[in-house]
Design a protein around this motif. Structure first.
Motif, PDB file in Angstrom:
ATOM      1  N   TRP A 183      -3.840 -16.794  -1.731  1.00  0.00           N
ATOM      2  CA  TRP A 183      -2.853 -16.026  -2.807  1.00  0.00           C
ATOM      3  C   TRP A 183      -2.670 -14.404  -2.502  1.00  0.00           C
ATOM      4  O   TRP A 183      -3.850 -13.617  -2.340  1.00  0.00           O
ATOM      5  N   GLU A 184      -1.311 -14.338  -3.115  1.00  0.00           N
ATOM      6  CA  GLU A 184      -1.136 -12.677  -2.727  1.00  0.00           C
ATOM      7  C   GLU A 184      -0.343 -12.070  -3.616  1.00  0.00           C
ATOM      8  O   GLU A 184       0.888 -13.332  -5.144  1.00  0.00           O
ATOM      9  N   ASN A 185      -0.389 -11.556  -4.187  1.00  0.00           N
ATOM     10  CA  ASN A 185      -0.015 -10.584  -5.309  1.00  0.00           C
ATOM     11  C   ASN A 185       1.024 -10.018  -5.578  1.00  0.00           C
ATOM     12  O   ASN A 185       1.983  -9.915  -4.110  1.00  0.00           O
ATOM     13  N   THR A 186       1.611 -10.278  -6.695  1.00  0.00           N
ATOM     14  CA  THR A 186       2.851 -10.584  -6.521  1.00  0.00           C
ATOM     15  C   THR A 186       3.565  -9.254  -7.073  1.00  0.00           C
ATOM     16  O   THR A 186       5.247  -8.613  -7.091  1.00  0.00           O
ATOM     17  N   THR A 187       2.737  -7.964  -7.511  1.00  0.00           N
ATOM     18  CA  THR A 187       3.350  -6.737  -8.375  1.00  0.00           C
ATOM     19  C   THR A 187       2.735  -5.846  -7.279  1.00  0.00           C
ATOM     20  O   THR A 187       1.964  -5.831  -6.998  1.00  0.00           O
ATOM     21  N   TYR A 188       3.246  -4.577  -7.550  1.00  0.00           N
ATOM     22  CA  TYR A 188       1.792  -3.283  -6.968  1.00  0.00           C
ATOM     23  C   TYR A 188       0.642  -2.991  -7.249  1.00  0.00           C
ATOM     24  O   TYR A 188       0.271  -3.373  -8.625  1.00  0.00           O
ATOM     25  N   PRO A 189      -0.134  -3.485  -6.446  1.00  0.00           N
ATOM     26  CA  PRO A 189      -1.073  -4.029  -7.263  1.00  0.00           C
ATOM     27  C   PRO A 189      -2.759  -2.178  -7.394  1.00  0.00           C
ATOM     28  O   PRO A 189      -3.601  -2.056  -8.100  1.00  0.00           O
ATOM     29  N   PHE A 190      -1.938  -1.635  -6.827  1.00  0.00           N
ATOM     30  CA  PHE A 190      -3.319  -0.166  -7.238  1.00  0.00           C
ATOM     31  C   PHE A 190      -2.352   0.832  -7.450  1.00  0.00           C
ATOM     32  O   PHE A 190      -1.303   0.649  -8.168  1.00  0.00           O
ATOM     33  N   ASP A 191      -3.830   1.953  -8.429  1.00  0.00           N
ATOM     34  CA  ASP A 191      -2.867   2.867  -8.931  1.00  0.00           C
ATOM     35  C   ASP A 191      -2.113   3.798  -9.149  1.00  0.00           C
ATOM     36  O   ASP A 191      -2.191   4.927  -9.438  1.00  0.00           O
ATOM     37  N   ASN A 192      -2.457   4.368  -7.514  1.00  0.00           N
ATOM     38  CA  ASN A 192      -1.893   5.280  -6.707  1.00  0.00           C
ATOM     39  C   ASN A 192      -0.365   5.359  -6.835  1.00  0.00           C
ATOM     40  O   ASN A 192      -0.057   4.471  -5.765  1.00  0.00           O
ATOM     41  N   ALA A 193       0.779   5.367  -7.820  1.00  0.00           N
ATOM     42  CA  ALA A 193       1.664   5.279  -7.825  1.00  0.00           C
ATOM     43  C   ALA A 193       2.669   6.090  -6.767  1.00  0.00           C
ATOM     44  O   ALA A 193       4.261   6.011  -6.843  1.00  0.00           O
ATOM     45  N   THR A 194       2.206   7.107  -6.584  1.00  0.00           N
ATOM     46  CA  THR A 194       2.804   8.374  -5.598  1.00  0.00           C
ATOM     47  C   THR A 194       2.684   7.809  -3.950  1.00  0.00           C
ATOM     48  O   THR A 194       3.520   8.620  -3.259  1.00  0.00           O
ATOM     49  N   ALA A 195       1.681   6.504  -3.561  1.00  0.00           N
ATOM     50  CA  ALA A 195       1.952   6.455  -1.770  1.00  0.00           C
ATOM     51  C   ALA A 195       2.934   5.981  -1.688  1.00  0.00           C
ATOM     52  O   ALA A 195       3.648   4.841  -2.852  1.00  0.00           O
ATOM     53  N   ASN A 196       3.395   6.051  -0.631  1.00  0.00           N
ATOM     54  CA  ASN A 196       4.637   4.750   0.185  1.00  0.00           C
ATOM     55  C   ASN A 196       4.251   4.448   0.905  1.00  0.00           C
ATOM     56  O   ASN A 196       3.025   4.158   1.772  1.00  0.00           O
ATOM     57  N   GLY A 197       5.131   3.297   1.153  1.00  0.00           N
ATOM     58  CA  GLY A 197       4.693   2.295   2.160  1.00  0.00           C
ATOM     59  C   GLY A 197       4.569   0.770   0.890  1.00  0.00           C
ATOM     60  O   GLY A 197       4.704   0.468  -0.434  1.00  0.00           O
ATOM     61  N   THR A 198       5.000  -0.488   1.825  1.00  0.00           N
ATOM     62  CA  THR A 198       4.477  -1.819   1.051  1.00  0.00           C
ATOM     63  C   THR A 198       3.426  -1.798   0.619  1.00  0.00           C
ATOM     64  O   THR A 198       2.547  -2.600   1.726  1.00  0.00           O
ATOM     65  N   ALA A 199       3.257  -2.095  -0.347  1.00  0.00           N
ATOM     66  CA  ALA A 199       1.296  -2.294  -1.113  1.00  0.00           C
ATOM     67  C   ALA A 199       1.419  -4.260  -0.234  1.00  0.00           C
ATOM     68  O   ALA A 199       2.788  -4.655  -1.327  1.00  0.00           O
ATOM     69  N   TYR A 200      -0.139  -4.406  -0.287  1.00  0.00           N
ATOM     70  CA  TYR A 200      -0.147  -6.140  -0.648  1.00  0.00           C
ATOM     71  C   TYR A 200      -1.651  -6.184  -0.873  1.00  0.00           C
ATOM     72  O   TYR A 200      -2.625  -5.285  -0.545  1.00  0.00           O
ATOM     73  N   LEU A 201      -2.065  -6.817  -1.724  1.00  0.00           N
ATOM     74  CA  LEU A 201      -3.446  -7.216  -2.034  1.00  0.00           C
ATOM     75  C   LEU A 201      -3.337  -8.664  -1.766  1.00  0.00           C
ATOM     76  O   LEU A 201      -2.583  -9.829  -2.808  1.00  0.00           O
ATOM     77  N   ARG A 202      -4.592  -9.525  -0.890  1.00  0.00           N
ATOM     78  CA  ARG A 202      -4.333 -10.428  -0.477  1.00  0.00           C
ATOM     79  C   ARG A 202      -5.411 -11.346  -0.954  1.00  0.00           C
ATOM     80  O   ARG A 202      -6.998 -10.496  -0.777  1.00  0.00           O
ATOM     81  N   TYR A 203      -6.216 -12.877  -1.613  1.00  0.00           N
ATOM     82  CA  TYR A 203      -7.162 -13.159  -1.060  1.00  0.00           C
ATOM     83  C   TYR A 203      -7.520 -14.838  -0.434  1.00  0.00           C
ATOM     84  O   TYR A 203      -6.197 -15.215  -1.247  1.00  0.00           O
ATOM     85  N   GLN A 204      -7.950 -15.390   0.487  1.00  0.00           N
ATOM     86  CA  GLN A 204      -8.767 -16.331   0.397  1.00  0.00           C
ATOM     87  C   GLN A 204      -9.639 -17.063   0.018  1.00  0.00           C
ATOM     88  O   GLN A 204     -10.753 -16.302   1.018  1.00  0.00           O
ATOM     89  N   PHE A 205      -9.624 -18.137  -0.705  1.00  0.00           N
ATOM     90  CA  PHE A 205     -10.655 -18.499  -1.694  1.00  0.00           C
ATOM     91  C   PHE A 205     -11.089 -19.549  -0.377  1.00  0.00           C
ATOM     92  O   PHE A 205     -10.339 -21.048  -0.772  1.00  0.00           O
ATOM     93  N   ARG A 206     -12.208 -20.213   0.494  1.00  0.00           N
ATOM     94  CA  ARG A 206     -12.606 -21.292   0.976  1.00  0.00           C
ATOM     95  C   ARG A 206     -13.155 -21.889   0.367  1.00  0.00           C
ATOM     96  O   ARG A 206     -14.042 -21.581  -0.296  1.00  0.00           O
ATOM     97  N   PRO A 207     -12.834 -23.484   0.620  1.00  0.00           N
ATOM     98  CA  PRO A 207     -14.258 -24.809   0.162  1.00  0.00           C
ATOM     99  C   PRO A 207     -15.270 -24.738  -0.039  1.00  0.00           C
ATOM    100  O   PRO A 207     -16.339 -24.956  -0.066  1.00  0.00           O
TER     101      PRO A 207
END
Length: 243
Positions: free
Chosen positions: A142-166
């Motif tokens: 799964w990959e986050n679809t919006t800006y995930p962090f509270d620090n809105a002043t940081a620069n760069g492309t942000a991402y948050l991903r999870y992988q849940f295995r069986p």
């Protein structure tokens, strides 16, 4: 009976900082019985002022208590002392305090006793349909679809991903620009299919509310704790798409 039996007696010693599968000593005749009876089972009882207390013992060594006071997490394991064969030790995840509980089987359920009181609990029907659907549906990447962090002043492309295995393990990747953090651990689904319990290899446990899961869309509510404060957040909703 006491409404909050988990606040009774403390014992010396310490438990592991992380939850681990529960294994009772073969020297204790009641050990395998306790493991079979308690692990992955839901229980409830009525305490003081007729307040309902619900317990769920996960096989990975965690236990959750739900009452009028909210949700609390504990680690549970077999009592290490031979003289307390058939007892369990609970450790409050938040405070680290420990309690020794003697377990007695009755025709109507189980009685948990400490030095100052006892609580009788009965096995509850599990909502296997909802839990199994959520358990199977969340598996994957799964990959986050919006800006995930509270620090809105940081620069760069942000991402948050999870992988849940069986197999009950997970990986979490988060980052922004040249900064990247990879984490791993074990996950467990609550018996009602509404919460995820994440236990990190680095230590620490996060309770995640499963707010929405349909097809390729997922919404999780939780606090994002991280070694880098840039990536930390207060409790909030995270929206994901399946990859």
């Amino acid at each position: 009976m006491k409404a909050y039996f988990l606040t009774f007696c403390l014992i010396a010693g310490s438990l592991s900082a992380q939850a681990s599968p529960v294994h009772f000593s073969t020297d204790c005749v009641l050990g395998p019985v306790l493991e079979y009876k308690l692990a992955n089972q839901a229980w409830s009882g009525t305490g003081q002022n007729n307040q309902k207390i619900s317990l769920f013992f996960y096989s990975n060594g965690l236990m959750e208590q739900v009452s009028a006071g909210g949700l609390r997490l504990f680690r549970w394991s077999a009592a290490p002392m031979p003289e307390h064969c058939g007892s369990i030790v609970l450790e409050d995840v938040q405070t680290g305090k420990q309690q020794l509980l003697e377990v007695a089987f009755t025709t109507a359920g189980i009685t948990l006793s400490t030095c100052t009181g006892s609580l009788h609990i009965r096995k509850q029907p599990q909502m296997e349909g909802a839990a199994q659907k959520a358990r199977e549906g969340i598996q994957g990447e799964w990959e986050n679809t919006t800006y995930p962090f509270d620090n809105a002043t940081a620069n760069g492309t942000a991402y948050l991903r999870y992988q849940f295995r069986p197999d009950g393990t997970f990986e979490r990747a988060l980052g922004m620009g040249e900064k990247a953090i990879a984490e791993a651990g074990a996950w467990a689904m609550s018996q009602d299919g509404k919460r995820l319990i994440l236990t990190f290899e680095r230590g620490g446990i996060t309770v995640v509310s499963l707010k929405y899961l349909e097809f390729d869309e997922l919404v999780l509510e939780h606090t994002l704790t991280c070694e880098d404060p840039i990536f930390a957040t207060a409790s909030r909703d995270f929206h994901f798409n399946r990859q």
